[in-house]
Scaffold this active site. Structure first.
Site, short mmCIF file in Angstrom:
data_model
loop_
_atom_site.label_atom_id
_atom_site.label_comp_id
_atom_site.label_asym_id
_atom_site.label_seq_id
_atom_site.Cartn_x
_atom_site.Cartn_y
_atom_site.Cartn_z
N MET A 12 0.86 -1.19 0.00
CA MET A 12 0.00 0.00 0.00
C MET A 12 0.90 1.25 0.00
SD MET A 12 -3.15 -0.99 2.53
CE MET A 12 -3.98 0.57 2.30
N SER A 14 2.54 2.59 -2.35
CA SER A 14 3.77 2.54 -3.16
C SER A 14 3.59 3.22 -4.51
CB SER A 14 4.21 1.09 -3.34
OG SER A 14 3.23 0.35 -4.04
N GLU A 87 -6.79 -2.54 -8.27
CA GLU A 87 -7.13 -3.47 -7.16
C GLU A 87 -7.41 -4.89 -7.64
OE1 GLU A 87 -6.77 -2.24 -4.25
OE2 GLU A 87 -7.51 -0.17 -4.15
N CYS A 143 9.19 3.34 4.29
CA CYS A 143 8.86 2.55 5.47
C CYS A 143 8.37 3.47 6.58
CB CYS A 143 10.07 1.73 5.93
SG CYS A 143 9.73 0.85 7.47
#
Ligand code: ADP
Ligand code: TMP
Ligand code: MG
Length: 188
Positions: A12, A14, A87, A143
Site C-alpha cells: 500500500m 507505493s 485493485e 517505510c
C-alpha cells in the site's frame, strides 16, 4: 497483433494507483480508446473513480467480478485500445483467463494491485497475472517505521477479523520494509 499485459504491484502507498493514472493520462493524451475498471468492494474514496492516496483520480466502471469486465469489453469489440484495472487483488481467479482473451484481441491491459497481503501471503490472482505479464513493475513505499524508501510489504495495525480481505487506509495499514515487518510481527 496482440496487446501487451503490464502488471504493477507493491505494498500500500507505493504508487500503484498513481502509476495507473499516469498511464491513463498518456493513453488519453494519445486519443486512445480506453476503459477503466475497479472492483465494487473498494469504495474508500469514491465508487465511480479510481483514486490515489494523494487525491488524483480518473473515472472508472465499478464491477462485481471479472465476468463483468469480459461482458463490457466484448460489447466494444474492435473499439478499444487499452483497459486499466485497479485493485486486481480483489478479483476472482478467472481474471487471468479473461485478461488473456482481451490481450489476444489486440487490446493492451494494465493491471494494478497488491502482491502480498498483510499476512505476507501472495494474492493468487495477482501472482497469476504477474506470471503471464509482458512487464511487471514492482513499486516500493517509504517505510513507516524506519523512514527508508524500501517498504515492500504492508503491516495491519488493527483489524476486527482474520480475513485477508479488509478494506482500509491509514487508520488500518502502514507500509514497512522487510526488517521492520519482521520486528512488528515477531511472536514472543
Ligand atoms: P497505492 O495505490 O500503491 O496504494 P497511491 O498511488 O494511491 O498508492 O498513493 C501513492 C501516494 O501515497 C504517494 O504519492 C504519497 O503521496 C502517499 N503516501 C502515503 N504514505 C506513503 C508512504 N509510506 N510511502 C510513499 N508514499 C506514501
Ligand atoms: P491500495 O494498495 O490502493 O492502497 O489499496 C489496498 C486495499 O486493499 C485497501 O482497501 C486495503 C486492502 N487490503 C486488504 O484487503 N488486505 C490486505 O492484506 C492489505 C494489505 C490491504
Ligand atoms: Mg491503489
Amino acid at each position: 497483433m496482440s496487446g501487451k499485459l503490464t502488471v504493477v504491484v507493491g505494498p500500500m502507498y507505493s504508487g500503484k494507483t498513481s502509476t495507473l493514472l499516469s498511464m491513463i493520462e498518456i493513453y488519453t493524451l494519445g486519443k486512445k480508446r480506453i476503459k477503466v475498471f475497479k472492483p465494487v468492494i473498494d469504495d474508500r474514496y469514491s465508487s465511480d473513480h479510481v483514486v490515489s492516496h494523494s487525491g488524483q483520480m480518473a473515472e472508472a466502471i465499478n464491477v462485481y467480478d471479472s465476468s463483468e469486465i469480459k461482458e463490457i469489453v466484448s460489447k466494444e469489440k474492435g473499439k478499444l485500445d487499452a483497459i486499466f484495472i485497479d485493485e486486481i487483488n480483489f478479483f476472482d481467479e478467472n481474471l487471468l483467463r479473461i485478461v488473456e482473451e482481451i490481450i489476444f484481441s489486440g487490446v493492451d491491459v494494465f493491471c494494478v494491485g497488491l502482491d502480498l497481503s498483510y499476512k505476507h501471503r501472495p494474492f493468487a490472482v495477482t501472482a497469476n497475472l504477474m506470471a503471464a505479464a509482458d512487464e511487471v513493475i514492482k513499486k516500493k513505499a517509504v517505510c513507516h517505521i524506519c523512514g527508508e524508501y524500501n517498504a515492500t510489504v504492508t503491516h495491519r495495525i488493527s483489524g476486527p477479523t482474520d480475513s485477508e480481505i479488509d478494506i482500509g487506509g491509514m487508520e488500518k495499514y502502514i507500509a514497512v520494509c522487510r526488517d521492520c515487518y519482521k520486528k512488528l510481527n515477531a511472536k514472543d
